[in-house]
Design a protein around this motif. Structure first.
Motif, short mmCIF file in Angstrom:
data_model
loop_
_atom_site.label_atom_id
_atom_site.label_comp_id
_atom_site.label_asym_id
_atom_site.label_seq_id
_atom_site.Cartn_x
_atom_site.Cartn_y
_atom_site.Cartn_z
N SER A 128 0.82 -1.22 0.00
CA SER A 128 0.00 0.00 0.00
C SER A 128 0.85 1.27 0.00
O SER A 128 1.99 1.26 0.48
N PRO A 129 0.29 2.38 -0.49
CA PRO A 129 0.99 3.68 -0.42
C PRO A 129 1.38 4.05 1.01
O PRO A 129 2.39 4.72 1.21
N ARG A 132 4.85 3.02 1.82
CA ARG A 132 5.89 3.83 1.16
C ARG A 132 5.99 5.21 1.81
O ARG A 132 7.08 5.77 1.92
N ARG A 133 4.85 5.76 2.25
CA ARG A 133 4.91 7.02 3.01
C ARG A 133 5.65 6.81 4.33
O ARG A 133 6.44 7.66 4.75
N TYR A 225 8.18 11.08 -6.95
CA TYR A 225 7.36 11.45 -5.80
C TYR A 225 5.98 11.86 -6.31
O TYR A 225 5.83 12.89 -6.95
N GLU A 226 5.00 11.03 -6.03
CA GLU A 226 3.63 11.30 -6.48
C GLU A 226 2.89 12.09 -5.39
O GLU A 226 2.30 11.53 -4.46
N ASN A 228 0.06 14.14 -3.73
CA ASN A 228 -1.38 14.26 -3.84
C ASN A 228 -1.78 15.69 -4.16
O ASN A 228 -2.79 15.93 -4.82
N ARG A 257 -1.82 11.46 1.63
CA ARG A 257 -2.23 10.59 0.52
C ARG A 257 -1.15 10.51 -0.57
O ARG A 257 -1.42 10.12 -1.70
N ASP A 258 0.08 10.89 -0.23
CA ASP A 258 1.18 10.82 -1.19
C ASP A 258 1.58 9.37 -1.47
O ASP A 258 1.22 8.45 -0.74
N ASP A 259 2.38 9.20 -2.52
CA ASP A 259 2.91 7.88 -2.86
C ASP A 259 4.24 8.06 -3.56
O ASP A 259 4.66 9.19 -3.89
N ARG A 270 5.39 -0.96 -9.65
CA ARG A 270 4.31 -1.31 -8.72
C ARG A 270 3.21 -2.09 -9.42
O ARG A 270 2.64 -3.03 -8.86
#
Length: 363
Positions: A128-129, A132-133, A225-226, A228, A257-259, A270
């Motif tokens: 899950s994200p 990773r956070r 870096y995704e 949110n 809610r970043d990923d 992923r």
């Protein structure tokens, strides 16, 4: 930097235990469920204030006791330091550094820098994200005390805003309070985004070469870096999604809610990577973490390896073993005979049986 000694009292399955470590390779071996991982957990806990398992303090205290104590003696920058941690059911941790109590747990962070590597970390890419956070947060908290404060404040404000969203569902008059929490959320959130962005930039300076070596030059890896929400648009996005937040009674926008995306030659590992690729990327990430800590603190971190060697094939084992040269490593396994001695110079060996630790002098 290395840990010299660890003492436990009423910690998980240990009534009392004390163990002295070499500054090189230390092996803890024994059957499963004997307490090997508990030793690593205690080291990680006394360095970061958190269990790598996410356990609460009450779960860590020995079942027949009301409190627990951990003591670690370390050597850092040529100086001997002592850390004491007292856990008591229903109370906050009591922590002292060199026998002087500290008021906030965050004051401890950075005293010991550690990298923890377990079989579960090999699944971080596909999981899950949130995991990773957590990887970003735990490393940044060890390296940056300002980040610790930012993250704590952000989580506090987020909880308050979510609570207010629930209250508004039956009391519309409380809508006027929402902008107050919005401003605070944006204030702390923007700073978190900046620091995470910088962290990923630093990892990207290191990880391509590591991954290329692991794959014999066949793959190029980079992290994305995704976010949110972007720094400049966080406030406007929060306003735009207010109606949705009210409907679901939770905050939809922000760094919570970043990923992180992992791209091999543009392919998102992923979603589309094989299990072998995902595990190799996870190993690359851990090796990059070790190198990054070394660069930033100008010292070696303490490396904790929890039965991870058995999960790696020969080539990945060799890559990991090469990376730990000169680093204090505390490694658990079911049997140290599994390790080919010419590949690993072992300094100390301990057998762990049902909450007891016995040094094997001929190990």
């Amino acid at each position: 930097m290395y840990i010299e000694n660890l003492a436990l009292q009423n910690y998980r399955n240990y009534a009392r235990a004390e163990i002295t470590f070499s500054d090189g390779i230390n092996i803890l071996y024994g059957d499963n469920a004997q307490g090997k991982t508990n030793i690593l957990e205690a080291i990680y806990l006394i360095g970061t204030t958190k269990s790598h398992r996410g356990s609460k303090d009450r779960e860590i205290i020995r079942f027949d006791a009301d409190e627990s104590h951990i003591r670690a003696e370390i050597k850092k920058d040529g100086m001997h330091r002592r850390i004491d941690m007292h856990l008591k059911k229903g109370k906050s941790k009591g922590i002292a550094i060199d026998m002087v109590p500290i008021r906030r747990s965050s004051e401890l962070l950075g005293t010991m820098n550690m990298v923890f590597f377990s079989p579960e970390d090999l699944s971080i890419i596909k999981n899950s994200p949130a995991e990773r956070r957590n990887f970003m947060d735990m490393e940044l908290c060890q390296l940056d005390k300002i980040y610790v404060s930012l993250l704590a404040n952000y989580k506090k404000v987020l909880d308050q805003r979510n609570n207010l969203l629930r209250q508004i569902s039956f009391d519309k008059s409380k809508m006027d309070m929402l902008p107050v929490w919005d401003d605070q959320l944006v204030k702390y959130g923007i700073e978190i985004i900046k620091k995470r962005n910088h962290f990923i930039d630093l990892i990207n300076e290191i990880i391509p070469d590591i991954h290329s070596n692991l794959t014999s030059g066949k793959e190029h890896l980079c992290l994305v870096y995704e976010k949110n929400a972007e720094e400049e648009s966080f406030a406007s996005m929060l306003a735009e999604k207010q109606e949705m937040d009210l409907r679901y009674q939770t905050t939809q926008t922000g760094p919570h809610r970043d990923d992180i995306a992992f791209l091999i030659d543009g392919m998102d590992v992923r979603k589309f990577g094989s299990q072998g690729q995902q595990r190799t990327v996870a190993l690359s990430l851990k090796l990059a973490e070790i190198e990054l800590v070394k660069r930033l603190i100008q010292d070696n971190p303490i490396l904790l390896l929890d039965d991870v060697m058995s999960e790696l094939d020969r080539s990945r084992q060799d890559a990991l073993l090469e990376s730990i040269r000169g680093i204090q490593t505390i490694l658990t396994c079911t049997g140290y005979d599994d390790f080919i001695k010419e590949r690993l110079t072992i300094d100390k060996v301990y057998k762990v049986v049902a909450g007891t630790i016995q040094e094997e002098l001929d190990g």
